[in-house]
Design an enzyme around this catalytic site. Structure first.
Site, PDB file in Angstrom:
ATOM      1  N   HIS A  22      -7.666   0.721  -6.692  1.00 11.43           N
ATOM      2  CA  HIS A  22      -8.065  -0.309  -5.261  1.00 11.43           C
ATOM      3  C   HIS A  22      -8.011  -1.391  -5.514  1.00 11.43           C
ATOM      4  O   HIS A  22      -9.088  -1.383  -5.544  1.00 11.43           O
ATOM      5  CB  HIS A  22      -8.436   1.064  -4.277  1.00 11.43           C
ATOM      6  CG  HIS A  22      -8.533  -0.125  -2.495  1.00 11.43           C
ATOM      7  ND1 HIS A  22      -7.436  -0.889  -3.019  1.00 11.43           N
ATOM      8  CD2 HIS A  22      -9.103  -0.095  -1.615  1.00 11.43           C
ATOM      9  CE1 HIS A  22      -7.302  -1.428  -1.401  1.00 11.43           C
ATOM     10  NE2 HIS A  22      -8.735  -0.665  -0.423  1.00 11.43           N
TER      11      HIS A  22
ATOM     12  N   ASP B 184     -17.269   6.652  -2.321  1.00 11.70           N
ATOM     13  CA  ASP B 184     -15.681   7.040  -1.435  1.00 11.70           C
ATOM     14  C   ASP B 184     -15.789   7.987  -0.283  1.00 11.70           C
ATOM     15  O   ASP B 184     -16.372   9.280  -0.918  1.00 11.70           O
ATOM     16  CB  ASP B 184     -14.955   6.647  -1.911  1.00 11.70           C
ATOM     17  CG  ASP B 184     -13.836   5.979  -0.641  1.00 11.70           C
ATOM     18  OD1 ASP B 184     -13.898   5.826   0.030  1.00 11.70           O
ATOM     19  OD2 ASP B 184     -12.557   5.771  -1.562  1.00 11.70           O
TER      20      ASP B 184
ATOM     21  N   ARG C  70       0.866  -0.816  -0.110  1.00  9.35           N
ATOM     22  CA  ARG C  70      -0.049   0.190   0.243  1.00  9.35           C
ATOM     23  C   ARG C  70       0.627   1.595  -0.267  1.00  9.35           C
ATOM     24  O   ARG C  70       1.614   1.398   0.609  1.00  9.35           O
ATOM     25  CB  ARG C  70      -1.029  -0.027   0.724  1.00  9.35           C
ATOM     26  CG  ARG C  70      -1.579   0.930   1.657  1.00  9.35           C
ATOM     27  CD  ARG C  70      -2.447   1.276   2.575  1.00  9.35           C
ATOM     28  NE  ARG C  70      -3.557   0.597   1.449  1.00  9.35           N
ATOM     29  CZ  ARG C  70      -4.906   0.881   2.471  1.00  9.35           C
ATOM     30  NH1 ARG C  70      -5.281   1.353   2.997  1.00  9.35           N
ATOM     31  NH2 ARG C  70      -6.130  -0.128   1.412  1.00  9.35           N
TER      32      ARG C  70
ATOM     33  N   ARG D  55     -13.581  -8.819   1.888  1.00  9.96           N
ATOM     34  CA  ARG D  55     -11.846  -8.197   0.912  1.00  9.96           C
ATOM     35  C   ARG D  55     -10.899  -9.716   1.018  1.00  9.96           C
ATOM     36  O   ARG D  55      -9.987 -10.401   1.089  1.00  9.96           O
ATOM     37  CB  ARG D  55     -11.437  -7.733   1.833  1.00  9.96           C
ATOM     38  CG  ARG D  55     -12.232  -6.258   2.052  1.00  9.96           C
ATOM     39  CD  ARG D  55     -11.329  -5.798   0.857  1.00  9.96           C
ATOM     40  NE  ARG D  55     -10.517  -5.327   0.272  1.00  9.96           N
ATOM     41  CZ  ARG D  55      -9.852  -4.094   0.788  1.00  9.96           C
ATOM     42  NH1 ARG D  55      -9.727  -3.556   1.781  1.00  9.96           N
ATOM     43  NH2 ARG D  55      -8.045  -4.475   0.968  1.00  9.96           N
TER      44      ARG D  55
ATOM     45  N   GLN E 184     -10.036  -3.839  -3.911  1.00 14.66           N
ATOM     46  CA  GLN E 184     -11.421  -3.129  -3.250  1.00 14.66           C
ATOM     47  C   GLN E 184     -12.412  -4.328  -4.257  1.00 14.66           C
ATOM     48  O   GLN E 184     -13.578  -4.274  -3.640  1.00 14.66           O
ATOM     49  CB  GLN E 184     -11.002  -1.789  -2.401  1.00 14.66           C
ATOM     50  CG  GLN E 184     -12.605  -1.631  -2.226  1.00 14.66           C
ATOM     51  CD  GLN E 184     -13.054  -2.167  -0.766  1.00 14.66           C
ATOM     52  OE1 GLN E 184     -11.809  -2.857   0.292  1.00 14.66           O
ATOM     53  NE2 GLN E 184     -13.348  -3.351  -0.933  1.00 14.66           N
TER      54      GLN E 184
ATOM     55  N   CYS F  85     -16.083   1.497   0.514  1.00 13.05           N
ATOM     56  CA  CYS F  85     -15.368   0.435   0.502  1.00 13.05           C
ATOM     57  C   CYS F  85     -14.908   0.036   2.345  1.00 13.05           C
ATOM     58  O   CYS F  85     -13.979  -0.222   3.297  1.00 13.05           O
ATOM     59  CB  CYS F  85     -13.803   0.944  -0.523  1.00 13.05           C
ATOM     60  SG  CYS F  85     -13.221   2.896   0.400  1.00 13.05           S
TER      61      CYS F  85
HETATM   62  N1  NVA Z   1      -9.999   6.422  -1.018  1.00 15.84           N
HETATM   63  C1  NVA Z   1      -9.623   6.068  -0.362  1.00 15.84           C
HETATM   64  C2  NVA Z   1      -9.298   4.194   0.114  1.00 15.84           C
HETATM   65  C3  NVA Z   1      -9.533   4.449   1.598  1.00 15.84           C
HETATM   66  C4  NVA Z   1      -9.383   2.406   1.394  1.00 15.84           C
HETATM   67  C5  NVA Z   1      -8.399   6.923  -0.001  1.00 15.84           C
HETATM   68  O1  NVA Z   1      -7.889   6.379  -0.685  1.00 15.84           O
HETATM   69  O2  NVA Z   1      -8.085   7.190   1.914  1.00 15.84           O
HETATM   70  N1   CP Z   2     -11.248  -0.677   2.194  1.00 12.48           N
HETATM   71  C1   CP Z   2     -10.344   0.031   2.568  1.00 12.48           C
HETATM   72  O1   CP Z   2      -9.146  -1.089   1.973  1.00 12.48           O
HETATM   73  O2   CP Z   2      -9.649  -0.329   4.191  1.00 12.48           O
HETATM   74  P1   CP Z   2      -8.285  -0.256   4.753  1.00 12.48           P
HETATM   75  O3   CP Z   2      -8.034   1.460   4.484  1.00 12.48           O
HETATM   76  O4   CP Z   2      -8.818   0.102   6.690  1.00 12.48           O
HETATM   77  O5   CP Z   2      -7.787  -1.338   4.244  1.00 12.48           O
END
Ligand code: NVA
Ligand code: CP
Length: 309
Positions: A129, A228, A102, A296, A132, A268
């Protein structure tokens, strides 16, 4: 060897194979059968951003498959003190069998993959992502909102920020052939290169993808409504401006009532009630949202087994 960096690299048939494996392993696990598909395999999980779901689902998943997960926060490993990413990749991937990262830019993920000896999985970047979306697809199937044999029967409405989730929905719809309407405020459209790619894929699959500025037009008669956060990780400084710019984009009961009567709502997570979704819509659809979160685990188990088969 395949990586899982974004859905652009995957065909409809491959996505279907991964999802079917996810369903098969989910069924086995629900029956108490834990087959060691990835016995002794080590999964390194590198996090340059926070996580609840991604961390727990990958770690629990690899353990349930007979392997082991190593949680590596960039705050703790030398990467966070300036060790080059390509060196980190060359060290770690001589010791493990799979890597999930990540990170911020997609180019960091691609650089890691370039130097990796083992499959690399995108656990979220600023651009997309994809894991997801595997879970979201499983959830749509479980709630009878998607069928690989008749993708054109599904309409998804994405309301909100044209961020990594919106980009990923565009590619998934384009690959699988379902209809997608994305409504964002002006100036918050999805990534231009993703838009172009998605429209190219859509020509082949027959997907109808529309980019709108009106949430009501997007949600009308949709089978699935999703959103989101308006403030993704790394955008904290823009919070105030964003909250202002996204006025009118909250998925509340009024907006949701424009969708089909039996429409589902996906998120998500983490969700910010009173911003992108109202408390009422969130709690009315909690079953779908938390099934999505659980998926997930199952979808990623399918993915890990598929990548190592
Ligand atoms: N769009 C959000 C998704 C988190 C799972 C982010 O990138 O923070
Ligand atoms: N939806 C998702 O990826 O959640 P986290 O940021 O908690 O991993």
């Amino acid at each position: 060897m395949r990586h899982f960096l974004w859905l652009c690299d995957y065909t409809k048939e491959e996505i279907k194979e991964i999802i079917e494996l996810g369903f098969q392993i989910k069924k086995e696990t629900k029956n108490g059968v834990y087959k060691p598909y990835l016995k002794h395999q080590q999964l390194a999980m590198i996090f340059e951003k926070s996580s609840t779901r991604t961390r727990v689902s990958f770690e629990a998943g690899i353990n349930q498959l007979g392997g082991n997960g190593l949680f590596l926060s960039s705050r703790d490993i030398q990467l966070g003190r300036g060790e080059p990413l390509k060196d980190t990749a060359r060290v770690i991937t001589r010791m493990v069998d799979l890597v999930m990262i990540r990170t911020f830019g997609q180019e960091r993920l691609e650089e890691f993959a370039e130097y990796s000896k083992v499959p690399v999985i995108n656990g979220l970047t600023d651009l997309c992502h994809p894991v997801q979306l595997l879970a979201d697809l499983m959830t749509m199937i479980e709630f009878d909102k998607f069928d690989f044999n008749s993708p054109e029967s599904t309409t998804v409405a994405y309301v909100g920020d044209g961020n990594n989730m919106a980009n990923s929905w565009a590619v998934l719809a384009a690959k699988l052939g379902f209809s997608l309407r994305i409504a964002t405020p002006q100036g918050y459209e999805i990534d231009e290169s993703i838009r172009v790619k998605a429209l190219e894929f859509a020509e082949k699959s027959g997907a109808k993808i529309e980019f709108l500025y009106d949430p009501k037009a997007a949600v009308k008669d949709a089978d699935v409504v999703t959103t989101d956060t308006w403030v993704s990780m790394g955008q904290e400084d823009e919070k105030e401006k964003r909250i202002n710019d996204f006025k009118g984009f909250e998925v509340d009961a009024g907006l949701m009532s424009l969708a089909k009567k039996d429409a589902i709502f996906l998120h998500c997570l983490p969700a910010y009630r009173g911003y992108e979704v109202s408390e009422e819509v969130f709690e009315n659809h909690a079953d779908e949202i938390f099934s999505e979160a659980e998926n997930r685990l199952h979808a990623q188990k399918g993915l890990m087994v598929w990548l190592k088969k």
